[in-house]
Design an enzyme around this catalytic site. Structure first.
Site, short mmCIF file in Angstrom:
data_model
loop_
_atom_site.label_atom_id
_atom_site.label_comp_id
_atom_site.label_asym_id
_atom_site.label_seq_id
_atom_site.Cartn_x
_atom_site.Cartn_y
_atom_site.Cartn_z
N GLY A 54 0.60 -0.73 0.17
CA GLY A 54 0.06 0.27 0.06
C GLY A 54 0.39 0.97 -0.09
N CYS A 81 4.92 -5.63 2.05
CA CYS A 81 5.33 -4.28 2.23
C CYS A 81 5.24 -3.80 2.79
CB CYS A 81 5.44 -4.32 -0.02
SG CYS A 81 6.38 -2.80 -0.09
N TYR A 82 3.34 -3.25 3.11
CA TYR A 82 3.87 -2.10 4.09
C TYR A 82 2.63 -3.44 4.59
CZ TYR A 82 -0.38 0.23 5.67
OH TYR A 82 -1.08 1.57 6.72
N HIS A 166 7.51 -7.51 -3.36
CA HIS A 166 6.97 -8.10 -4.03
C HIS A 166 6.49 -9.55 -4.57
CE1 HIS A 166 4.29 -4.25 -2.90
NE2 HIS A 166 5.41 -4.89 -3.49
N GLU A 168 4.82 -11.27 -5.74
CA GLU A 168 3.08 -11.42 -6.69
C GLU A 168 4.01 -11.41 -8.16
OE1 GLU A 168 2.51 -7.70 -4.90
OE2 GLU A 168 3.71 -8.97 -4.14
N ASP A 224 -17.04 -13.62 -21.39
CA ASP A 224 -17.41 -14.16 -20.30
C ASP A 224 -19.26 -14.43 -20.49
OD1 ASP A 224 -15.14 -12.65 -18.87
OD2 ASP A 224 -15.83 -10.75 -19.18
N LYS A 366 -10.84 -13.73 -15.85
CA LYS A 366 -10.47 -13.82 -17.19
C LYS A 366 -9.89 -15.50 -17.20
CE LYS A 366 -11.97 -11.40 -19.36
NZ LYS A 366 -13.02 -11.39 -21.00
#
Length: 519
Positions: A54, A81-82, A166, A168, A224, A366
């Protein structure tokens, strides 16, 4: 709903990416605002918590803090992180501004054996302006980097962990393994979130919700709406009525593809409304792209309303809402039926058209939607289709939209994409072929004409622009460096096979500053 991992979002630009990475491990997770009500988060029965990054400083007045119920849950926690700084701050450590902001690649070295990080050195991605200067009681330093003396920390008894980097993002090559160690090894989550299990659970929920009543689905040919309708059709069969509005603004072969998929492949009850003339009349003389969009949205509403009334009273409406739609709108409800509002994605239906929503894709990304579509037996050409704007070819036909200009554009577009596909350059599965594959490609008919020479005669005809981009996330994109001989072959085919076009240009603008679409 399966138990899984609860991710608390502290405002990071990467929060959705954390969720996607956990889902890629076939572990179910959900993303919640950091201040979401405890009962909403705990309804997931989480096996562990991930705290996102964040932009705030955790020691600043009013900064987001870890909710008490998270620390009181007894579940494993991973702060990123944050999230790591918030964990340290809440448990008695000290967080302060770093001597210098650290943004970009770094190398960390693991200091002692632990369940989260492998021993040795690894490359990671840093993005922080604060750092931990004193560990909370019970924590140890798990990893260091030249600029982060505490690059990772852990309380191995309580299963509390924090990483300053990070895991991710793809810039941290070992990040997926770190997340797997946390969610599977430490939290004990079972990797059973697969297309088959998603379908089984969705079918059960749809049957419980709809019962013996009828449901209506508006299908556009997009992935979708098609997957949502196919799931509901799998659950309730002939109780589903699918309506496909042919606006006349589709690409070559799309109407036939939808009809074949739903009638022959799925055996669904499909009603096709041929409204091409209606849309073209409404667009006559219109050149402004925003006005085109408004007209198309309003016309779709009216056509769909008319068909819905003709079908009689139907209580349920199938909608292809996917998880990013829910997250980005911070939608709080998880099961309650809603009224349709103009911003919903079935053409923008009016508020006075009341249905209870059936949203079988509501918690899918998705890429998960596409995998479910494959598992349902939908054809690859539909499941992995190129992104297509809601207003269709109307916003790729710059200037006035006419039947003649649409036919011209449709033919040029088909030549372009078929040549790319034949050359093996058109990306079929997003992200599967790296950054060099063409993620999106299309033709744009320009509202200008140019002089040419064909058959020793002067011509004054239309110009078509070709657009092809490479991208990982469509937030930014680079123009695709297509081979010269391929571009030459495509241009030659277009000017020779498509009447009314005598010039082809190639768009070499990246995003930003340009957008991917022209209008």
């Amino acid at each position: 709903m399966n138990t899984g991992i609860a991710i608390l979002d502290f405002g990071s630009q990467y929060s959705q990416l954390i969720a996607r990475r956990v889902r890629e491990l076939q572990v179910y997770c959900e993303l919640f605002p950091w201040d979401a009500p405890a009962e909403q988060v705990m309804a997931l029965r989480p096996q562990g918590f991930i705290l996102s990054g964040g932009p705030a400083s955790v020691y600043a007045p009013g900064a987001p803090q870890i909710p008490d119920y998270v620390l009181g849950s007894g579940r494993p926690i991973l702060g990123i992180c944050y999230g790591m700084q918030a964990l340290a701050h809440a448990l008695g450590g000290k967080v302060a501004p770093a001597p210098e902001r650290e943004y970009g690649p770094a190398e960390i070295e693991t200091q002692l054996p632990n369940p989260l990080l492998p021993m040795g050195r690894q490359r990671v991605w840093m993005s922080h302006g604060d750092r931990i200067e004193a560990l909370p009681p019970g924590f140890e330093v798990l990893a260091r980097s030249p600029n982060s003396p505490i690059a990772a920390m852990g309380d191995l008894t309580r299963h509390y962990y924090g990483v300053q980097f990070h895991p991710e993002v793809h810039h941290t090559p070992g990040g997926k393994d770190i997340l797997r160690r946390f969610v599977v090894d430490i939290c004990g989550a079972t990797p059973d979130w697969t297309p088959t299990s998603i379908i089984t659970q969705a079918v059960e929920r749809i049957r419980a919700q709809v019962g013996s009543e009828r449901a209506l689905a508006a299908v556009s040919g997009g992935v979708d709406s098609s997957v949502a309708a196919a799931l509901v059709q799998r659950a309730i069969g002939d109780q589903l009525v699918a309506v496909f509005v042919d606006t006349g603004l589709l690409r070559q072969g799309e109407r036939e593809q939808v009809e074949t998929t739903f009638r022959k492949t799925l055996g669904a009850n499909l009603i096709v409304v041929d409204a091409a003339e209606t849309f073209l009349n409404a667009l006559k003389g219109v050149t402004d792209p925003e006005q085109k969009r408004r007209i198309i949205g309003e016309t779709f509403i009216r056509v769909f309303e008319q068909e819905a009334r003709r079908l009689g009273t139907i209580r349920f409406l199938v909608q292809g809402t996917i998880y990013p739609d829910v997250v980005e709108s911070s939608a709080p409800d998880r099961s309650r039926a809603q009224r349709i509002k103009t911003h919903h994605n079935v053409g923008g239906l009016p508020a006075d058209l009341s249905f209870e929503l059936v949203e079988p894709l509501r918690y899918l990304f998705k890429d998960e939607v596409r995998l479910v579509g494959e598992a349902l037996g939908l054809p690859p050409a539909l499941v992995w289709r190129q992104p297509f704007p809601g207003p269709g070819l109307a916003v790729r036909c710059l200037g006035e939209v006419t039947a003649e200009r649409l036919a011209r554009l449709r033919a040029a577009d088909a030549i372009f994409t078929s040549e790319l596909e034949h050359a093996g350059l058109l990306q079929q599965r997003p992200g599967s072929e790296g950054e060099s594959a063409v993620a999106q490609a299309f033709a744009v008919l320009l509202p200008v004409q140019s002089v040419g020479v064909m058959g020793d005669q002067r011509t004054y005809q239309d110009v078509v622009a070709l657009r092809a981009v490479t991208t990982q996330d469509f937030m930014t994109a680079h123009w695709a460096r297509l081979p010269d001989d391929l571009l030459e072959r495509i241009a030659n085919r277009i000017v020779n096979e498509v009447d009314g076009i005598n010039r082809v240009v190639y768009d070499i603008t990246s995003k930003p500053p340009a957008t991917i679409e022209w209008e």
